[in-house]
Structure formats: C-alpha cells, structure tokens
Design a protein around this motif. Structure first.
Motif, PDB file in Angstrom:
ATOM      1  N   PRO A 262       8.373  -1.385  10.646  1.00  0.00           N
ATOM      2  CA  PRO A 262       8.713  -0.313   9.902  1.00  0.00           C
ATOM      3  C   PRO A 262       7.570   0.595   9.841  1.00  0.00           C
ATOM      4  O   PRO A 262       6.510   0.212   9.851  1.00  0.00           O
ATOM      5  N   LEU A 263       7.879   1.822   9.535  1.00  0.00           N
ATOM      6  CA  LEU A 263       6.660   2.756   9.282  1.00  0.00           C
ATOM      7  C   LEU A 263       6.344   2.578   7.909  1.00  0.00           C
ATOM      8  O   LEU A 263       6.707   2.231   6.856  1.00  0.00           O
ATOM      9  N   ALA A 264       4.785   2.612   7.736  1.00  0.00           N
ATOM     10  CA  ALA A 264       4.124   2.452   6.608  1.00  0.00           C
ATOM     11  C   ALA A 264       4.602   3.656   5.604  1.00  0.00           C
ATOM     12  O   ALA A 264       4.788   4.709   5.817  1.00  0.00           O
ATOM     13  N   PRO A 265       4.448   3.251   4.223  1.00  0.00           N
ATOM     14  CA  PRO A 265       4.615   4.104   3.089  1.00  0.00           C
ATOM     15  C   PRO A 265       3.706   5.338   3.107  1.00  0.00           C
ATOM     16  O   PRO A 265       2.557   5.032   3.300  1.00  0.00           O
ATOM     17  N   ASP A 266       4.080   6.500   2.829  1.00  0.00           N
ATOM     18  CA  ASP A 266       3.158   7.536   2.829  1.00  0.00           C
ATOM     19  C   ASP A 266       2.676   7.567   0.956  1.00  0.00           C
ATOM     20  O   ASP A 266       3.417   7.908   0.334  1.00  0.00           O
ATOM     21  N   MET A 267       1.303   7.295   1.114  1.00  0.00           N
ATOM     22  CA  MET A 267       0.933   7.321  -0.397  1.00  0.00           C
ATOM     23  C   MET A 267       0.076   8.412  -0.541  1.00  0.00           C
ATOM     24  O   MET A 267      -0.833   8.310  -1.361  1.00  0.00           O
ATOM     25  N   ALA A 268       0.220   9.498   0.173  1.00  0.00           N
ATOM     26  CA  ALA A 268      -0.887  10.745  -0.116  1.00  0.00           C
ATOM     27  C   ALA A 268      -0.864  11.153  -1.455  1.00  0.00           C
ATOM     28  O   ALA A 268      -1.699  11.786  -1.859  1.00  0.00           O
ATOM     29  N   GLY A 269       0.462  11.272  -2.056  1.00  0.00           N
ATOM     30  CA  GLY A 269       0.754  11.945  -3.175  1.00  0.00           C
ATOM     31  C   GLY A 269       0.547  11.079  -4.288  1.00  0.00           C
ATOM     32  O   GLY A 269       0.724  11.554  -5.503  1.00  0.00           O
ATOM     33  N   LEU A 270       0.014  10.054  -4.408  1.00  0.00           N
ATOM     34  CA  LEU A 270      -0.083   9.083  -5.667  1.00  0.00           C
ATOM     35  C   LEU A 270      -1.214   9.331  -6.359  1.00  0.00           C
ATOM     36  O   LEU A 270      -2.298   9.824  -5.764  1.00  0.00           O
ATOM     37  N   ALA A 289      13.891   0.524   5.335  1.00  0.00           N
ATOM     38  CA  ALA A 289      13.383  -0.418   4.431  1.00  0.00           C
ATOM     39  C   ALA A 289      14.322  -0.929   3.409  1.00  0.00           C
ATOM     40  O   ALA A 289      14.981  -0.055   3.008  1.00  0.00           O
ATOM     41  N   VAL A 290      14.200  -2.281   3.244  1.00  0.00           N
ATOM     42  CA  VAL A 290      15.307  -2.814   2.213  1.00  0.00           C
ATOM     43  C   VAL A 290      14.574  -3.441   1.136  1.00  0.00           C
ATOM     44  O   VAL A 290      14.691  -3.712   0.005  1.00  0.00           O
ATOM     45  N   ALA A 291      13.085  -3.600   1.249  1.00  0.00           N
ATOM     46  CA  ALA A 291      12.276  -3.903   0.086  1.00  0.00           C
ATOM     47  C   ALA A 291      10.540  -3.377   0.507  1.00  0.00           C
ATOM     48  O   ALA A 291      10.500  -2.870   1.673  1.00  0.00           O
ATOM     49  N   TYR A 292       9.722  -3.613  -0.551  1.00  0.00           N
ATOM     50  CA  TYR A 292       8.603  -2.889  -0.131  1.00  0.00           C
ATOM     51  C   TYR A 292       7.579  -4.208  -0.898  1.00  0.00           C
ATOM     52  O   TYR A 292       7.869  -4.741  -1.797  1.00  0.00           O
ATOM     53  N   ARG A 293       6.437  -4.356  -0.597  1.00  0.00           N
ATOM     54  CA  ARG A 293       5.526  -5.181  -0.843  1.00  0.00           C
ATOM     55  C   ARG A 293       4.084  -4.637  -1.264  1.00  0.00           C
ATOM     56  O   ARG A 293       3.787  -3.492  -0.751  1.00  0.00           O
ATOM     57  N   GLY A 294       3.411  -4.793  -2.282  1.00  0.00           N
ATOM     58  CA  GLY A 294       2.346  -4.122  -2.793  1.00  0.00           C
ATOM     59  C   GLY A 294       1.372  -5.083  -3.309  1.00  0.00           C
ATOM     60  O   GLY A 294       1.541  -6.244  -3.918  1.00  0.00           O
ATOM     61  N   GLN A 295       0.158  -4.833  -3.084  1.00  0.00           N
ATOM     62  CA  GLN A 295      -0.999  -5.851  -3.534  1.00  0.00           C
ATOM     63  C   GLN A 295      -2.186  -4.939  -4.101  1.00  0.00           C
ATOM     64  O   GLN A 295      -2.644  -3.727  -3.449  1.00  0.00           O
ATOM     65  N   VAL A 296      -2.942  -5.206  -5.237  1.00  0.00           N
ATOM     66  CA  VAL A 296      -3.825  -4.480  -5.786  1.00  0.00           C
ATOM     67  C   VAL A 296      -5.227  -5.565  -5.617  1.00  0.00           C
ATOM     68  O   VAL A 296      -5.052  -6.699  -5.785  1.00  0.00           O
ATOM     69  N   ALA A 297      -6.135  -5.003  -4.885  1.00  0.00           N
ATOM     70  CA  ALA A 297      -7.426  -5.992  -4.842  1.00  0.00           C
ATOM     71  C   ALA A 297      -8.706  -4.986  -5.341  1.00  0.00           C
ATOM     72  O   ALA A 297      -8.539  -3.711  -5.540  1.00  0.00           O
ATOM     73  N   GLU A 298      -9.840  -5.777  -5.562  1.00  0.00           N
ATOM     74  CA  GLU A 298     -11.035  -5.197  -6.014  1.00  0.00           C
ATOM     75  C   GLU A 298     -11.736  -4.789  -4.504  1.00  0.00           C
ATOM     76  O   GLU A 298     -12.536  -3.975  -5.051  1.00  0.00           O
ATOM     77  N   ALA A 330       0.165  -1.069   0.401  1.00  0.00           N
ATOM     78  CA  ALA A 330       1.869  -1.069   0.216  1.00  0.00           C
ATOM     79  C   ALA A 330       2.332  -1.362   1.526  1.00  0.00           C
ATOM     80  O   ALA A 330       1.809  -0.472   2.838  1.00  0.00           O
ATOM     81  N   ARG A 331       3.456  -2.003   1.814  1.00  0.00           N
ATOM     82  CA  ARG A 331       4.275  -2.229   3.092  1.00  0.00           C
ATOM     83  C   ARG A 331       5.757  -2.085   3.004  1.00  0.00           C
ATOM     84  O   ARG A 331       6.198  -2.383   1.833  1.00  0.00           O
ATOM     85  N   ALA A 332       6.165  -1.357   3.962  1.00  0.00           N
ATOM     86  CA  ALA A 332       7.671  -1.558   3.683  1.00  0.00           C
ATOM     87  C   ALA A 332       8.243  -2.645   4.493  1.00  0.00           C
ATOM     88  O   ALA A 332       7.586  -3.113   5.518  1.00  0.00           O
ATOM     89  N   ILE A 333       9.544  -3.146   4.162  1.00  0.00           N
ATOM     90  CA  ILE A 333       9.879  -4.544   4.766  1.00  0.00           C
ATOM     91  C   ILE A 333      11.574  -4.214   5.202  1.00  0.00           C
ATOM     92  O   ILE A 333      12.068  -3.579   4.385  1.00  0.00           O
ATOM     93  N   ASP A 334      11.643  -4.431   6.393  1.00  0.00           N
ATOM     94  CA  ASP A 334      13.097  -4.031   6.874  1.00  0.00           C
ATOM     95  C   ASP A 334      13.927  -5.283   6.678  1.00  0.00           C
ATOM     96  O   ASP A 334      13.746  -6.383   6.265  1.00  0.00           O
ATOM     97  N   ALA A 335      15.232  -5.368   7.273  1.00  0.00           N
ATOM     98  CA  ALA A 335      16.118  -6.403   7.027  1.00  0.00           C
ATOM     99  C   ALA A 335      16.063  -7.592   7.666  1.00  0.00           C
ATOM    100  O   ALA A 335      16.512  -8.542   7.335  1.00  0.00           O
ATOM    101  N   GLN A 336      15.004  -7.554   8.657  1.00  0.00           N
ATOM    102  CA  GLN A 336      14.578  -8.999   9.261  1.00  0.00           C
ATOM    103  C   GLN A 336      13.459  -9.481   8.565  1.00  0.00           C
ATOM    104  O   GLN A 336      13.153 -10.456   9.067  1.00  0.00           O
ATOM    105  N   GLY A 337      12.992  -8.805   7.658  1.00  0.00           N
ATOM    106  CA  GLY A 337      11.749  -9.343   6.950  1.00  0.00           C
ATOM    107  C   GLY A 337      10.483  -8.963   7.525  1.00  0.00           C
ATOM    108  O   GLY A 337       9.303  -9.346   7.026  1.00  0.00           O
TER     109      GLY A 337
END
Length: 554
Positions: A262-270, A289-298, A330-337
C-alpha cells in the motif's frame, strides 16, 4: 586470484543455501537443501591444500572431488570453477549484541533460564528473545546487520557464523510468532547471508531491508521488501519479492505472487507540536487501506519505541507519553495484512503542566452584564495562571493578557461583542504549560432602564428597548422578590399594555428580553411604581385617581 561468488543464475537458490546452515524445527517449512559457493582455481592450487585452508574437516576434500568429478586432485587446471558445499566450509560462531531493549522482554540463553534482557547482552546462537505487548529489542549481528524484534514476538537466533576464508557471514533467525524488521548490510570483504524462517516460510536475502510477520492467528507469514530483494520459499514454491512488494504464505503452500505494498500515509500536514496528554494524529485516508499502524519512538532508528497502536481508522492516538521530542512512523495496512513503507513525522510533546479546566464562561454562553466572571479549576502544580481574552480565536491581538494571577477567577469588564478566552498553568521555575482550548462567549447589551409607563384610567403601557426578534417578559410585583405578582405578560412586541391595578399603591416593575435563539437575559433592576388610588362610585366604577403617579428606583 581465487575468489568465491554465488553461482550465476542462482538468485532464487540463496534461501536454499541458507537452509543448510541449521535444521528447521517446523514440519511446514521447506526441506533443507545443500547449496554451494564457487572457487576459481589459480596457479599451484591442489584440492588437498584447498581442503586444509577452506574445509572444517580437511579430509572432506574427497567429497569436493566427487562433487566436481576431479580425478587428479593435485593437478587442477588454472581457472577451474570448483563447487564447495557451504556445509563443509570452515566457520566460527559469532554472538549477536543487544543494542536496545525497552518494555517487558526476556532473553533465554541456550543453556539457561529466561531473564530480563538488557542493552549490551550477548546473544550466542541458540538464544531466544521474547517480547511482551510493550517490549521491543534491537539486536546487532557481527557483520553489522540489525534485527528489530517487535512487540508480542518470539525469535530465536538459530545460526550466526563467520566463514572467514570464504569471505562471508551467515545467520538464520527463527521467528515462532510476531514481527521482525531486518536491515542486512554487506560485510567488508565479502557478502552477508541472512535468513528468517517462520512456521510457514523461509525468507533469504543478501543486503536488503525487509519485514516479516509470523501471524499465528491467521496461520500465515507476510513478507514486505523495502529495499533490495527477498527470496521467499514456502511449500514447494518460491518467489522473488523486490522492493515495494510483499507476499503472503499460508502453511504448506507456495508463496502468493508478489503484490505492491500500500501507499504510505501522507503526513506532511501533521502538527509539529502536540500540547495534550492524549496525542492524536489524523492521517489522510489511503486507498485500499483497511487499518493503520503507528509507532512513536525517541530515536529515528526506532530502537526506543514508546508507543504503538493499530487503528481501523486513519486516526492514531497515543497516551502516557512524557514530554519530549519524538518520531512518529505510520503505515497503511491492506486487506491481506501487508503494510506500506514507513511515513515519518517528527514532533514535540509539551503537554505539562496541564491547562486548567475552564469553567466560566461556558462555550457559547451569552452575558448581559457589565463584566464577565472568568473562572477555572485549580491546578495542583500551579505557581501562577495566565489568562487571555481576545476578539479572534487566534489570539493574535489579545484584549487582556495577564500572567500574574494566583487566584482561579477574574472579573473582566467588556463591552458588547463576541470574545474568546483561554487559560494556562505556570509551574515553579516559570515552566509554562499549554493553553486550554479557546472558549467562545458573547456579551450582549444590557437591558435599558424602563421609562415611566403611559397611564390611562384603565391601563398601563410600558415601552421596552431591545433588539429585533426579541420576546419581552414584564412583571408587576407587590414585593421586591416578585413572589406576589399583580400582573405578568410575555410579548413579541416591545410595547406591553397591562390592566391598571385599581387599588393603587406601591408596586415593583421589571422586565427581561429573550433572544431569538432562546437565550434568556437577566431581569432589569426592579423599579418602584407608585400608582394613584382610584376614587370609586357607589357601583364600584373608577371615577378618577387621587394622588400622583411615579416610577423610581427602589
């Protein structure tokens, strides 16, 4: 010059070569198959001497001779390309090293019990790493390759060997369940060999970045290639997954055809600044995309992960992060995972000391008073409070800006108009926290004083002053509390006519306006109304009033 290199045209056999490095503990994985490296002979080479230099057991030169159909092991033509089984080559075991470990994670050495894992721990071959839902471990191998073990994962370093004479390093990770991210680097003077095995598939690479998810719930393995190429084996099939593609492998089946990630989310406006304890990011939707994953790190390498969420909507929310600088991926997740490449956004969190809870004026409230009382809840760490009032919600030109307040209320004189207000906490050491959310309120003109009524023998006519669309309510009371009413009337007309009380005497009068949107304004200050007494005939008819009519403040 002698050298080793892979067989031409054997890109897809790389995983098979790695399978020979260690036995597989899962019946569903492909059966091990020996692979070889090529040595090109030079002047003076003999098979016996090469066995002494290259083989773990020098006497295995006979097996090499049989494999290559060499009848004269001491007289080999220069430039002959000899095949050497990798399983026969000299090698030394190399430990991995824990670069980072956060959250709940354990390490079990080959001959020991599980214990908490720490940065700097050595990982000899056979070590098992287990992470909980908040655990993340980063391991560096001797050739510089890095494996990031994600939350809820069990991974075993099955093989870690350096083939110094042959000029390459080889490692095999067995992922029982969960997710890993691999960054495989080329070792100086040779080529690395890196493999990840799961219950459903074998993924082999040489110099690339890829992700593996051994999904125990679905009984499948998902592989995603970010750079380079990955050879994926499953069942009796094999596929090559290039950068930007992924594949899904079910138990006992060949890998599915590689498909675009899948295409990566566009986060330019965050926003680059977050000022609330609950951190929210609203991502643009990604097609398919059917779901989204996000991680925050230092850190940008995501070794020190402080939060992870998976959401069925493009909104990612993180709680309990300390104030500081972070990186969001952040990542987009498709129907196949399958998950998209990472989208990266850097931000700062400054949410403390928290803004006080704004109490009064409430959002959207209206006031018909000369001054408006501002009030807010006390903050336990407050040293002072700062309050602003402005005409516009951007507060570019505040009408009031006070940063020296020690109490939790302030009366502000304001003319009629629309306003916004907000409050912030300042802790000891001038540590100023974020503003509260702006609250909008309005000040309406106060009701005008009631002029004297027009009086006839039978009526009292009052003329009120107001705004178009208002409804007026007027009361005549016999007491100052208006508990005993002589008359009351509501009208959409600013002129209200009441029957004149015939008994005369002291009365009290007040009115209020009700706006078209239902806002009920305050009562005007009561005024005294002195009515002349009525002189009546024998039949009760009012023949005239005696005394004088007057309206005055109480």
């Amino acid at each position: 010059m002698a050298y080793f290199h892979p067989l031409p045209g054997r890109v897809l056999t790389l995983a098979a070569m790695l399978l020979a490095l260690a036995p597989c503990g899962h019946a569903a994985s492909p059966a091990p198959t020996a692979d070889t490296l090529i040595y090109e002979t030079r002047e003076g080479d003999t098979l016996i001497a090469l066995g002494e230099r290259l083989l773990a057991r020098p006497q295995d030169w006979r097996r090499v001779a049989e494999l290559n159909r060499i009848e004269a092991p001491r007289r080999i033509p220069v430039g002959t390309r000899l095949r050497f089984p990798v399983s026969l080559l000299k090698h030394v075991p190399r430990d991995g090293t824990v670069l980072a470990a956060v959250g709940d994670a354990s390490l079990q050495a080959p001959d020991g019990a599980p214990r908490s894992i720490r940065p700097g721990d050595a990982l000899p071959p056979g070590s098992v790493v287990r992470t909980a839902s908040n655990g993340y471990v980063t391991v560096k191998l001797a050739d510089g390759s890095v494996l990031r073990i994600q939350a809820d994962t069990e991974a075993r370093l099955d093989t870690s060997r350096q083939y110094q004479q042959a000029g390459f390093f080889a490692s095999v990770w067995e992922v029982v369940r969960g997710r890993v991210e691999a960054l495989v680097t080329h070792m100086t003077g040779g080529e690395p060999r890196f493999q990840v095995r799961t219950p459903q598939a074998v993924l082999g690479v040489r110099g690339t970045e890829f992700r593996v998810d051994a999904d125990a719930t679905r009984g499948q393995t998902r592989g995603e290639t970010l750079t380079g190429a990955v050879a994926v084996q499953g069942g009796r099939g094999e596929t090559l997954v290039r950068a930007g593609f992924g594949t899904v492998t079910q138990a006992g089946m060949a890998p599915a055809a590689a498909r675009p990630l899948p295409l990566a989310p566009d986060m330019a406006g965050l926003p680059a600044l977050q000022e609330r304890i609950l951190v929210r990011f609203q991502l643009p939707s990604v097609p398919q995309a059917v779901a989204y994953r996000g991680q925050v790190a230092e850190d940008e390498q995501f070794q020190i992960v402080r939060g992870e969420v998976t959401s069925s909507t493009p909104q990612l929310r993180f709680a309990d992060l300390p104030d500081g600088d972070y990186v969001l991926r952040a990542r987009a997740i498709d129907a196949q995972g399958l998950e998209s490449p990472d989208a990266i956004h850097r931000f700062r969190l400054k949410a403390r000391p928290e803004a006080p809870i704004a109490a009064t004026p409430a959002p959207g409230s209206k006031w018909r008073t000369a001054s408006v009382p501002l009030a807010w809840a006390a903050h336990p760490k407050a040293w002072r409070y700062r309050v602003q009032v402005a005409n516009a919600a951007d507060f570019q030109s505040p009408l009031l800006d006070r940063d020296d307040l020690t109490e939790t209320s302030l009366d502000v004189p304001l003319p009629p108009g629309d306003y916004h207000w907000r409050v912030a906490t300042t802790a000891a050491g001038s540590d100023r926290g974020p503003w509260s959310d702006p609250q909008r309120f309005s000040v309406r003109p106060q009701p005008a004083a009631l002029p004297p009524p027009q009086v006839t023998d039978d009526t009292l006519a009052f003329q009120m002053q107001g705004e178009p669309g208002q409804v007026f309510e007027l009361q005549l009371g016999r007491d100052t509390d208006f508990q005993s009413l002589a008359a009351t009337q509501r009208s959409g007309d600013a002129r209200i006519v009441l029957p004149k009380p015939q008994e005369g005497g002291l009365l009290h009068v007040r009115y209020r306006a009700i706006d078209p949107d239902g806002f009920i304004g305050p009562w005007t200050a009561p005024q005294q109304l002195v009515l002349p007494a009525c002189v009546r005939s024998g039949t009760g008819e009012c023949l005239g009033a005696s005394g004088r009519f007057a309206v005055s403040p109480p």
